[in-house]
Design a protein around this motif. Structure first.
Motif, PDB file in Angstrom:
ATOM      1  N   ALA A  10      38.694 -36.154 -19.489  1.00 15.29           N
ATOM      2  CA  ALA A  10      38.150 -35.285 -18.896  1.00 15.29           C
ATOM      3  C   ALA A  10      38.748 -33.864 -19.562  1.00 15.29           C
ATOM      4  CB  ALA A  10      38.367 -35.204 -17.648  1.00 15.29           C
ATOM      5  N   VAL A  11      37.734 -33.172 -20.077  1.00 11.74           N
ATOM      6  CA  VAL A  11      38.173 -31.714 -20.618  1.00 11.74           C
ATOM      7  C   VAL A  11      37.521 -30.535 -19.996  1.00 11.74           C
ATOM      8  CG1 VAL A  11      38.184 -30.602 -22.959  1.00 11.74           C
ATOM      9  CG2 VAL A  11      38.484 -33.052 -22.944  1.00 11.74           C
ATOM     10  N   ILE A  12      38.180 -29.610 -19.933  1.00 13.81           N
ATOM     11  CA  ILE A  12      37.586 -28.194 -19.385  1.00 13.81           C
ATOM     12  C   ILE A  12      37.727 -27.092 -20.473  1.00 13.81           C
ATOM     13  CG2 ILE A  12      37.698 -26.298 -17.985  1.00 13.81           C
ATOM     14  CD1 ILE A  12      39.038 -28.141 -15.815  1.00 13.81           C
ATOM     15  N   VAL A  13      36.350 -26.739 -20.952  1.00 19.18           N
ATOM     16  CA  VAL A  13      36.361 -25.750 -22.086  1.00 19.18           C
ATOM     17  C   VAL A  13      35.741 -24.312 -21.451  1.00 19.18           C
ATOM     18  CG1 VAL A  13      35.350 -25.212 -24.359  1.00 19.18           C
ATOM     19  CG2 VAL A  13      36.196 -27.376 -23.670  1.00 19.18           C
ATOM     20  N   THR A  14      36.645 -23.387 -21.506  1.00 12.95           N
ATOM     21  CA  THR A  14      36.056 -21.995 -20.883  1.00 12.95           C
ATOM     22  C   THR A  14      35.393 -21.233 -22.148  1.00 12.95           C
ATOM     23  OG1 THR A  14      38.125 -20.823 -21.313  1.00 12.95           O
ATOM     24  CG2 THR A  14      37.768 -21.994 -19.016  1.00 12.95           C
ATOM     25  N   GLY A  15      34.544 -20.393 -21.645  1.00 14.06           N
ATOM     26  CA  GLY A  15      33.853 -19.701 -22.786  1.00 14.06           C
ATOM     27  C   GLY A  15      33.044 -20.764 -23.726  1.00 14.06           C
ATOM     28  N   GLY A  16      32.291 -21.536 -22.956  1.00 16.03           N
ATOM     29  CA  GLY A  16      31.860 -22.923 -23.563  1.00 16.03           C
ATOM     30  C   GLY A  16      30.441 -22.744 -24.079  1.00 16.03           C
ATOM     31  N   ASN A  88      39.753 -20.913 -23.549  1.00 19.94           N
ATOM     32  CA  ASN A  88      39.013 -20.186 -24.607  1.00 19.94           C
ATOM     33  C   ASN A  88      38.173 -18.955 -24.524  1.00 19.94           C
ATOM     34  OD1 ASN A  88      37.616 -20.325 -27.520  1.00 19.94           O
ATOM     35  ND2 ASN A  88      35.662 -20.433 -26.117  1.00 19.94           N
ATOM     36  N   ALA A  89      37.846 -18.666 -23.228  1.00 16.29           N
ATOM     37  CA  ALA A  89      37.107 -17.912 -22.869  1.00 16.29           C
ATOM     38  C   ALA A  89      37.656 -16.353 -23.080  1.00 16.29           C
ATOM     39  CB  ALA A  89      36.509 -17.766 -21.416  1.00 16.29           C
ATOM     40  N   ALA A  90      37.014 -15.404 -23.608  1.00 15.06           N
ATOM     41  CA  ALA A  90      37.893 -14.153 -24.173  1.00 15.06           C
ATOM     42  C   ALA A  90      36.558 -12.814 -24.473  1.00 15.06           C
ATOM     43  CB  ALA A  90      38.738 -14.267 -25.528  1.00 15.06           C
ATOM     44  N   ILE A  91      37.133 -11.691 -24.396  1.00 13.22           N
ATOM     45  CA  ILE A  91      36.348 -10.591 -24.575  1.00 13.22           C
ATOM     46  C   ILE A  91      36.910  -9.749 -25.253  1.00 13.22           C
ATOM     47  CG2 ILE A  91      34.757 -10.920 -22.488  1.00 13.22           C
ATOM     48  CD1 ILE A  91      36.281  -8.582 -21.408  1.00 13.22           C
ATOM     49  N   ILE A  92      36.339  -8.923 -26.272  1.00 16.02           N
ATOM     50  CA  ILE A  92      37.255  -7.935 -26.944  1.00 16.02           C
ATOM     51  C   ILE A  92      36.282  -6.790 -27.002  1.00 16.02           C
ATOM     52  CG2 ILE A  92      35.615  -8.646 -29.342  1.00 16.02           C
ATOM     53  CD1 ILE A  92      38.291  -8.037 -30.685  1.00 16.02           C
ATOM     54  N   ARG A  93      36.825  -5.586 -26.675  1.00 17.15           N
ATOM     55  CA  ARG A  93      36.608  -4.371 -26.588  1.00 17.15           C
ATOM     56  C   ARG A  93      37.165  -3.184 -27.556  1.00 17.15           C
ATOM     57  NH1 ARG A  93      33.401  -7.205 -24.636  1.00 17.15           N
ATOM     58  NH2 ARG A  93      32.518  -7.258 -22.707  1.00 17.15           N
TER      59      ARG A  93
END
Length: 251
Positions: A10-16, A88-93
């Motif tokens: 079972a895998v969780i991927v954020t920003g998927g 994995n979830a990320a934002i860039i500004r």
């Protein structure tokens, strides 16, 4: 891959919903894993779920207080276990010093650094039961300057430090921790930051001049390493930063 080596995991991927996260979720699903894709946009997540078997959807913003507990609850309810957490979830500004907005800076740290921290903390008891792994998605190495990216780069370097520290802390509990550090990759992250298609193209063209392999990576090329880091055959790897950057980190 497609070997079924991760059958039943079972895998969780954020920003998927897009980019590397989407490719990673589909890569794990192809290996037989069940995947919870996490993101802010339900429609995108549902598109990913429709593309691969065993993919479930959970809408959440990892920067929000309480989101980590909700993600873990959704995963356990769906799968009964957690074997792999992919942060994995990320934002860039992008902004130079002198033009950095406090709200934008705090939002980046909340998403890119505190989000992974509290997700990992919530995942600990589940990962300990399964002998699982955390894979943090980071970026450029600490020894290089990165104009316009003080906040984003500092957060990613700090996440690599977390990888090293957690690897030492969690090894006695049977949990591995690895960073996968992509270079320039064809994802919509700059478009989400508000750059026009022309600006995104210009950034890519400038970057390619510094990449020894002279091209931008495809998300699937990064996802391959993320999935590989979670496979049983990678069981002796912990605390490492796997750079998938076309050589830019050493050029």
């Amino acid at each position: 891959m497609g070997s079924g080596a991760l059958e039943g995991r079972a895998v969780i991927v954020t920003g998927g919903g897009t980019g590397i996260g989407r490719a990673t979720a589909l890569g794990f699903a192809a290996e037989g894993a069940r995947v919870l894709v996490v993101g802010r946009t339900e429609a995108r997540l549902k598109e990913v779920a429709a593309e691969g078997p065993g993919i479930e959807v959970h809408v959440a913003d990892v920067a929000e207080d309480g989101a980590a507990a909700g993600v873990m609850k959704a995963a356990v309810e769906a799968f009964g276990r957690v074997d792999v957490l992919v942060n994995n979830a990320a934002i860039i500004r992008p902004a130079q010093l002198g033009a950095i907005d406090r709200d934008a800076a705090e939002r980046q740290f909340d998403t890119n650094l505190l989000g992974p921290l509290f997700l990992a903390q919530e995942a600990l008891p589940h990962l300990e039961r399964t002998g699982g792994a955390i894979v943090n998605i980071t970026s450029m190495p600490a020894g290089r300057g990165w104009p316009n990216n003080t906040v984003y780069g500092a957060g990613k370097v700090a996440l690599d430090f977390m990888t090293h520290t957690w690897a030492v802390e969690l090894a006695p509990r049977g949990i591995r921790v690895v960073s996968v550090a992509p270079g320039a990759t064809r994802t919509p992250v700059l478009e989400h930051a508000g750059l026009s298609p022309e600006q995104v193209q210009a950034v890519g063209e400038e970057l390619v001049q510094h990449i020894p392999l002279a091209r931008i990576a495809e998300p699937e090329e990064v996802a391959w390493w993320i999935v590989a880091a979670a496979r049983p055959e990678a069981g002796y790897v912990t605390g490492s930063v796997i750079r998938v950057d076309g050589g830019i980190g050493i050029a």
